[in-house]
Design a protein around this motif. Structure first.
Motif, PDB file in Angstrom:
ATOM      1  N   VAL A  15     -38.848  -2.809 -15.846  1.00 27.39           N
ATOM      2  CA  VAL A  15     -38.107  -1.734 -16.506  1.00 27.39           C
ATOM      3  C   VAL A  15     -39.026  -0.551 -16.787  1.00 27.39           C
ATOM      4  O   VAL A  15     -38.657   0.608 -16.573  1.00 27.39           O
ATOM      5  CB  VAL A  15     -37.441  -2.260 -17.802  1.00 27.39           C
ATOM      6  CG1 VAL A  15     -36.896  -1.112 -18.634  1.00 27.39           C
ATOM      7  CG2 VAL A  15     -36.344  -3.251 -17.481  1.00 27.39           C
ATOM      8  N   LEU A  19     -38.484   3.162 -15.162  1.00 33.63           N
ATOM      9  CA  LEU A  19     -38.351   4.348 -16.012  1.00 33.63           C
ATOM     10  C   LEU A  19     -39.434   5.379 -15.719  1.00 33.63           C
ATOM     11  O   LEU A  19     -39.178   6.579 -15.735  1.00 33.63           O
ATOM     12  CB  LEU A  19     -38.376   3.957 -17.491  1.00 33.63           C
ATOM     13  CG  LEU A  19     -37.085   3.352 -18.042  1.00 33.63           C
ATOM     14  CD1 LEU A  19     -37.278   2.920 -19.492  1.00 33.63           C
ATOM     15  CD2 LEU A  19     -35.947   4.337 -17.939  1.00 33.63           C
ATOM     16  N   VAL A  22     -38.405   7.104 -12.493  1.00 35.60           N
ATOM     17  CA  VAL A  22     -37.269   7.994 -12.749  1.00 35.60           C
ATOM     18  C   VAL A  22     -37.739   9.260 -13.460  1.00 35.60           C
ATOM     19  O   VAL A  22     -37.338  10.368 -13.112  1.00 35.60           O
ATOM     20  CB  VAL A  22     -36.176   7.258 -13.563  1.00 35.60           C
ATOM     21  CG1 VAL A  22     -35.139   8.228 -14.107  1.00 35.60           C
ATOM     22  CG2 VAL A  22     -35.507   6.199 -12.702  1.00 35.60           C
ATOM     23  N   GLN A  23     -38.609   9.111 -14.450  1.00 31.35           N
ATOM     24  CA  GLN A  23     -39.113  10.271 -15.183  1.00 31.35           C
ATOM     25  C   GLN A  23     -39.904  11.192 -14.267  1.00 31.35           C
ATOM     26  O   GLN A  23     -39.719  12.413 -14.284  1.00 31.35           O
ATOM     27  CB  GLN A  23     -39.985   9.834 -16.354  1.00 31.35           C
ATOM     28  CG  GLN A  23     -40.581  11.025 -17.080  1.00 31.35           C
ATOM     29  CD  GLN A  23     -41.471  10.636 -18.239  1.00 31.35           C
ATOM     30  OE1 GLN A  23     -41.472   9.495 -18.667  1.00 31.35           O
ATOM     31  NE2 GLN A  23     -42.231  11.587 -18.739  1.00 31.35           N
ATOM     32  N   LEU A  59     -38.603  12.286 -20.520  1.00 33.61           N
ATOM     33  CA  LEU A  59     -37.412  12.140 -19.696  1.00 33.61           C
ATOM     34  C   LEU A  59     -36.304  13.088 -20.124  1.00 33.61           C
ATOM     35  O   LEU A  59     -35.607  13.667 -19.291  1.00 33.61           O
ATOM     36  CB  LEU A  59     -36.931  10.684 -19.772  1.00 33.61           C
ATOM     37  CG  LEU A  59     -35.787  10.279 -18.870  1.00 33.61           C
ATOM     38  CD1 LEU A  59     -36.172  10.481 -17.413  1.00 33.61           C
ATOM     39  CD2 LEU A  59     -35.408   8.841 -19.116  1.00 33.61           C
TER      40      LEU A  59
END
Length: 135
Positions: A15, A19, A22-23, A59
């Motif tokens: 996870v 993340l 994605v950021q 983010l």
């Protein structure tokens, strides 16, 4: 508390990595869009403010910029279709060159003949048939 990534359980480590990717992806997308976008299409009118928000708010900074930091481009007035619609003849001429004159065309001295097949007289070709209308 000093925790190393290797001490995290497997699913939590996945996870955290997802993340992070994605950021990083959203940050790159937001920064590239910000660089390419004219200043008059940026909310607040200052690109440096958005650079700080994107990089320092993690983010949410990139998401904020992509949702509210961009203004749509002004829509130019629609041009009339006549300005863009070329004549069909000019398109064909530009692709294949000018058409040669037709043999029976103007200046050839011949009257244009009928277009299509020549009509057939059924009674003359089949005199013994009764079902043919003699008209």
């Amino acid at each position: 508390m000093n925790t190393q990534l290797t001490s995290l359980p497997g699913p939590l480590l996945v996870v955290v990595i997802v993340l992070g990717v994605v950021q990083l992806t959203l940050d790159v997308i937001a920064l590239v869009d910000l660089v390419r976008r004219p200043v008059d299409q940026v909310a607040l009118g200052n690109k440096w403010v958005w650079v700080a928000i994107i990089l320092l708010v993690n983010l949410l900074g990139a998401i904020l910029y992509l949702l509210v930091g961009r203004r749509p481009a002004p829509v130019p007035e629609a041009a009339s279709p006549e300005q863009f619609a070329p004549r069909a003849g000019s398109v064909a001429d530009s692709l294949y060159g000018p058409r040669p004159p037709l043999p029976g065309g103007p200046g050839a001295g011949a009257a244009p003949g009928p277009v299509g097949p020549t009509p057939v007289d059924e009674q003359a070709t089949n005199p013994g048939r009764d079902d043919v209308d003699p008209r």
